[in-house]
Design a protein around this motif. Sequence first.
Motif, PDB file in Angstrom:
ATOM      1  N   ALA A  23      13.114  11.684  -4.606  1.00  0.00           N
ATOM      2  CA  ALA A  23      12.524  13.011  -4.760  1.00  0.00           C
ATOM      3  C   ALA A  23      12.046  13.251  -6.188  1.00  0.00           C
ATOM      4  O   ALA A  23      10.988  13.860  -6.414  1.00  0.00           O
ATOM      5  N   GLN A  24      12.792  12.771  -7.178  1.00  0.00           N
ATOM      6  CA  GLN A  24      12.402  12.976  -8.580  1.00  0.00           C
ATOM      7  C   GLN A  24      11.168  12.155  -8.945  1.00  0.00           C
ATOM      8  O   GLN A  24      10.310  12.610  -9.703  1.00  0.00           O
ATOM      9  N   LEU A  25      11.066  10.947  -8.397  1.00  0.00           N
ATOM     10  CA  LEU A  25       9.866  10.134  -8.615  1.00  0.00           C
ATOM     11  C   LEU A  25       8.647  10.814  -7.993  1.00  0.00           C
ATOM     12  O   LEU A  25       7.555  10.845  -8.592  1.00  0.00           O
ATOM     13  N   GLN A  26       8.812  11.358  -6.807  1.00  0.00           N
ATOM     14  CA  GLN A  26       7.716  12.070  -6.147  1.00  0.00           C
ATOM     15  C   GLN A  26       7.335  13.319  -6.923  1.00  0.00           C
ATOM     16  O   GLN A  26       6.153  13.652  -7.042  1.00  0.00           O
ATOM     17  N   GLN A  27       8.330  14.003  -7.471  1.00  0.00           N
ATOM     18  CA  GLN A  27       8.064  15.199  -8.273  1.00  0.00           C
ATOM     19  C   GLN A  27       7.276  14.840  -9.533  1.00  0.00           C
ATOM     20  O   GLN A  27       6.347  15.557  -9.925  1.00  0.00           O
ATOM     21  N   ASN A  46      19.538   7.468 -13.910  1.00  0.00           N
ATOM     22  CA  ASN A  46      20.004   8.022 -15.181  1.00  0.00           C
ATOM     23  C   ASN A  46      19.470   9.432 -15.413  1.00  0.00           C
ATOM     24  O   ASN A  46      18.544   9.879 -14.735  1.00  0.00           O
ATOM     25  N   THR A  47      20.017  10.115 -16.389  1.00  0.00           N
ATOM     26  CA  THR A  47      19.394  11.313 -16.945  1.00  0.00           C
ATOM     27  C   THR A  47      18.632  10.881 -18.201  1.00  0.00           C
ATOM     28  O   THR A  47      18.892   9.803 -18.748  1.00  0.00           O
ATOM     29  N   VAL A  48      17.695  11.715 -18.670  1.00  0.00           N
ATOM     30  CA  VAL A  48      16.773  11.247 -19.716  1.00  0.00           C
ATOM     31  C   VAL A  48      16.472  12.330 -20.748  1.00  0.00           C
ATOM     32  O   VAL A  48      16.204  13.484 -20.399  1.00  0.00           O
ATOM     33  N   ILE A  49      16.515  11.916 -22.014  1.00  0.00           N
ATOM     34  CA  ILE A  49      15.980  12.713 -23.119  1.00  0.00           C
ATOM     35  C   ILE A  49      14.747  11.978 -23.645  1.00  0.00           C
ATOM     36  O   ILE A  49      14.831  10.812 -24.041  1.00  0.00           O
ATOM     37  N   LEU A  50      13.614  12.669 -23.627  1.00  0.00           N
ATOM     38  CA  LEU A  50      12.359  12.100 -24.127  1.00  0.00           C
ATOM     39  C   LEU A  50      12.103  12.562 -25.555  1.00  0.00           C
ATOM     40  O   LEU A  50      12.272  13.746 -25.857  1.00  0.00           O
ATOM     41  N   ILE A  87       6.058  18.598 -23.236  1.00  0.00           N
ATOM     42  CA  ILE A  87       7.125  19.598 -23.326  1.00  0.00           C
ATOM     43  C   ILE A  87       6.989  20.600 -22.184  1.00  0.00           C
ATOM     44  O   ILE A  87       7.963  20.924 -21.490  1.00  0.00           O
ATOM     45  N   ARG A  88       5.766  21.082 -21.968  1.00  0.00           N
ATOM     46  CA  ARG A  88       5.543  22.071 -20.916  1.00  0.00           C
ATOM     47  C   ARG A  88       5.764  21.493 -19.524  1.00  0.00           C
ATOM     48  O   ARG A  88       6.465  22.098 -18.689  1.00  0.00           O
ATOM     49  N   LEU A  89       5.197  20.326 -19.271  1.00  0.00           N
ATOM     50  CA  LEU A  89       5.271  19.752 -17.923  1.00  0.00           C
ATOM     51  C   LEU A  89       6.705  19.395 -17.536  1.00  0.00           C
ATOM     52  O   LEU A  89       7.126  19.635 -16.400  1.00  0.00           O
ATOM     53  N   ILE A  90       7.443  18.814 -18.457  1.00  0.00           N
ATOM     54  CA  ILE A  90       8.833  18.454 -18.149  1.00  0.00           C
ATOM     55  C   ILE A  90       9.672  19.707 -17.930  1.00  0.00           C
ATOM     56  O   ILE A  90      10.477  19.792 -16.990  1.00  0.00           O
ATOM     57  N   GLU A 116       8.690  22.613 -16.863  1.00  0.00           N
ATOM     58  CA  GLU A 116       8.295  23.297 -15.636  1.00  0.00           C
ATOM     59  C   GLU A 116       8.739  22.558 -14.378  1.00  0.00           C
ATOM     60  O   GLU A 116       8.827  23.161 -13.304  1.00  0.00           O
ATOM     61  N   ASN A 117       9.004  21.275 -14.483  1.00  0.00           N
ATOM     62  CA  ASN A 117       9.230  20.474 -13.282  1.00  0.00           C
ATOM     63  C   ASN A 117      10.623  19.867 -13.155  1.00  0.00           C
ATOM     64  O   ASN A 117      10.974  19.377 -12.089  1.00  0.00           O
ATOM     65  N   PHE A 118      11.401  19.892 -14.246  1.00  0.00           N
ATOM     66  CA  PHE A 118      12.720  19.263 -14.197  1.00  0.00           C
ATOM     67  C   PHE A 118      13.755  20.123 -14.914  1.00  0.00           C
ATOM     68  O   PHE A 118      13.464  20.763 -15.926  1.00  0.00           O
ATOM     69  N   ASP A 119      14.953  20.121 -14.372  1.00  0.00           N
ATOM     70  CA  ASP A 119      16.087  20.787 -15.010  1.00  0.00           C
ATOM     71  C   ASP A 119      16.406  20.051 -16.314  1.00  0.00           C
ATOM     72  O   ASP A 119      16.521  18.819 -16.318  1.00  0.00           O
TER      73      ASP A 119
END
Length: 462
Positions: free
Chosen positions: A32-36, A137-141, A155-158, A160-163
Amino acid sequence: MTNSLTYLYNVYRQQLDFFNSGATKGYEFRRAQLQQLKSCIKKNEAAILEALQKDLNKSAFEGYVTEIGTVYEEINFALKNLRKWMKPKRVNTPLPLMPSSSRIYSEPLGVVLIIAPWNYPLQLNLSPLVAAIAAGNTVILKPSELAVNTEALLIRLIAENFDPAYISVTTIDGPTMSNSFIKTNTLGHIVYTGGEAVGKIIMAAAAEQLTPVTLELGGKSPCIITKSAKLDNAANKVAWSKFTNAGQTCVAPDYLLVHSLVYDRFIGKLKDAIVKMYGNDAEENPEYPRIINTTHTERIIALIEKEKLLYGGNYNVASRYIEPTVLSENETGSAIMRAEIFGPLLPVFKYESEQDIVNIVSENKNPLALYIYGEDQKEIDFVIEKIPFGGGCINNGLIHVGNVHLPFGGIGSSGIGAYHGQYGFERLSHKKAVMRTATWFDIPVLYPPFKNKLKWVKKLIK
């Protein structure tokens, strides 16, 4: 604030708690996260291409092919193969260890930190992100602050789309990241793409917590034009692979080695190829990229020796423009050969023998990429066998990086570890080895006392 150390520590703790909850480990969640991620990119393609154009003057075509398209390939390949990658793999068990069976489980590592450069500011953030998501995993970019517009968009896209407890972006400065955050927190893995000097700093900081690292560091990648090369084809491929993104590509040909028998003809064809692709005045070509900032523009310009010019050499500091430039070279210790150019300058050596190739390349060992053009298989085999390098192409340039079936990574000073496709999943997973022994039979030979037992062991293991 994303540039606050307090914010970063809070995000890390949230991600660690989220990871420890087990929420990221299931197949359906990862899928689901890959699709998101793919949906997010699809909806924002125009904004992404605009940001890339503002940062590097990338055309829509180049931005899509080298940034968006490559990420789509990674996502699609992961979605197609994720269930298979996650499945425990059964492996053989030696006879002396029977009655047992053996499996390898792929286990996520935890909080993964991705530190990306400015030259492909979307792709080099999101390609390793795909691998990290697929591996659970969880991720910090940490995007580069030099690609200002792409950083702001990410910054905006992440957000808006991920916790943020799952995926978050930080803009904290590099020294604080290395000296404060990496040294004091137990990260699951760090993926860094950039220069060797900073790579050493990150690796040293990671050593404080024994954090594993993947380093993609670049280097001086040679491109060899043998006497058997088809020169028209080689000239087109070299011009394209070198001057894409104005040479700001870690796997771009950094210098040419051209056999003396074809040197003059090849240089003529290379000039023609440059004009055909970018026109007589590349500054007027809206599709020709720009250097990321004034500092890098001036650094590259300082490497141009006018007496060595074979083609080009013009520039405009104010607009961050440097013309596609070809220079003759015969000194391995010259300024242009002491570090990766990372710009549209292409020094050319003339060589006579295969040993000349080895001698010149050995001055800058372990390049990230190597390219060879030719039809003589013996020449090709000699180069591949004699010269260590990360990856490369025969009769082409750059495109090996776009093949999700191939690992991408360096060797020695050009990097540690590899990713892309399944190799990214494997890199960001721990291989947990588990052996299960049946209880219907026990082998007493392993237990003391050992009198008269060694001869039976020797029958099985010798």
